[in-house]
Motif scaffolding. Structure first.
Motif, PDB file in Angstrom:
ATOM      1  N   ALA A   1       0.829  -1.204   0.000  1.00 35.36           N
ATOM      2  CA  ALA A   1       0.000   0.000   0.000  1.00 35.36           C
ATOM      3  C   ALA A   1       0.866   1.258   0.000  1.00 35.36           C
TER       4      ALA A   1
ATOM      5  N   PRO B   1      -9.624  -0.361  -1.751  1.00 31.66           N
ATOM      6  CA  PRO B   1      -9.219  -0.311  -0.341  1.00 31.66           C
ATOM      7  C   PRO B   1      -9.177   1.116   0.207  1.00 31.66           C
TER       8      PRO B   1
ATOM      9  N   ASP C   1      -7.125   2.571   2.186  1.00 32.95           N
ATOM     10  CA  ASP C   1      -5.841   3.262   2.174  1.00 32.95           C
ATOM     11  C   ASP C   1      -5.519   3.827   0.800  1.00 32.95           C
TER      12      ASP C   1
END
Length: 324
Positions: A25, A262, A264
């Motif tokens: 990420a 997601p 993030d």
């Protein structure tokens, strides 16, 4: 191998596996990002997407490549965005047409705005502008309305496709002005421009972003903007509401990811968009194009889309506007 060595090796492997997800990420993006635009080159969404993509690419550290997917009033490209992998490498820059008006007028639209997308940020807003060819006998909006009333069915107008904001805004204009104009849908307003400039079309109520440059170049005549009042984005152009009190139609432009993006990555992209929109160079470029940068949170963007859908549903019902 001793038990201590086995346990040590297992611990290292487990640590590597556990740290892999956040590391992935944190290193996003690791390759170019595709930005789907559901309208053809030359239209408002395409023009804004190319201005945004350059600055957004700088903030993300990877190229953001525009991919035009026009057709069906933006529905084809929007559907492709909904069906993309939620990995952050396919995004969608879209408008009121696909996510507020489309669902309000078309029950067979192949996606659900609330559940098939992840809102990232509102990018910009822009009023529309009523355009006629230089050969038009109408020099003002009042003259156009009077001329159209005297010639019902003899004049036409272009749109970017059935059910888009250009179509709905012009139908709204027809209802408010008591005129009858024949609808000629195109795959986008970009392809319609040559026919408008040549005089084959009588009217196009286009986004200020794609319409104003042709006015500045002396190719088309502007009769009015669709903000409630005159705007500094189009100096000297009167508001349609001066002739039709209360008339207003503003296009929003926003960035979405597919559903399941997601949190993030959504936050990373939202941060990058807001940073890009804060750059003086991009602000100035948007202003020249006729758009106002907005930004903000994903939640604020989602709230805007819902409120715009309610507004357009009301107009569609009151004006009995259909896709037929």
């Amino acid at each position: 191998m001793t038990a201590m060595k086995v346990n040590s090796l297992y611990g290292l492997l487990l640590a590597a596996l556990c740290s892999g997800l956040p590391a992935a990420a944190q290193t996003y993006p690791a390759k170019p990002i595709r930005l789907l635009v559901p309208f053809p080159a030359g239209g408002a969404t395409d023009i804004l997407s190319r201005a945004l993509s350059q600055e957004l690419g700088k903030k993300l550290g990877q190229p953001v490549v525009v991919d035009n997917r026009p057709g069906a009033g933006g529905t084809i490209g929007a559907d492709a965005g909904a069906k993309a992998a939620p990995d952050g490498y396919t995004l969608l820059l879209t408008t009121s047409s696909t996510h507020s008006i489309g669902p309000a007028i078309n029950p067979r639209i192949p996606y659900h705005v609330e559940t098939d997308f992840t809102p990232i940020a509102e990018v910009a807003s822009s009023p529309n502008i009523a355009l006629v060819p230089l050969s038009s006998p109408a020099k003002t909006l009042r003259e156009f309305v009077d001329y159209a009333r005297k010639n019902p069915g003899r004049l036409n107008y272009a749109s970017s496709g059935n059910g888009g904001i250009v179509h709905l805004t012009t139908e709204y204009f027809k209802a408010e002005s008591g005129t009858y104009l024949v609808h000629i849908p195109y795959r986008g307003t970009g392809p319609a421009m040559p026919d408008l400039i040549s005089g084959k079309l009588d009217l196009l109520i286009d986004s200020l972003v794609s319409g104003l440059p042709h006015v500045k170049e002396g190719k088309l005549r502007a009769l009015g903007v669709t903000s409630l009042k005159r705007t500094t984005l189009a100096p000297g152009v009167p508001a349609v509401s001066d002739v039709l009190p209360g008339f207003e139609s503003v296009t929003w432009f926003g960035l979405y990811g597919p559903k399941g993006l997601p949190a993030d990555l959504t936050a990373r992209l939202n941060q990058a968009v807001n940073a890009a929109l804060a750059e003086p160079e991009l602000k100035e470029r948007f202003a020249r194009l006729g758009a106002e940068p907005v930004g903000g949170t994903p939640q604020a963007f989602a709230t805007l889309v819902r409120s715009e859908t309610v507004k357009w549903k009301k107009i569609i019902a009151e004006r009995k506007i259909t896709l037929d």
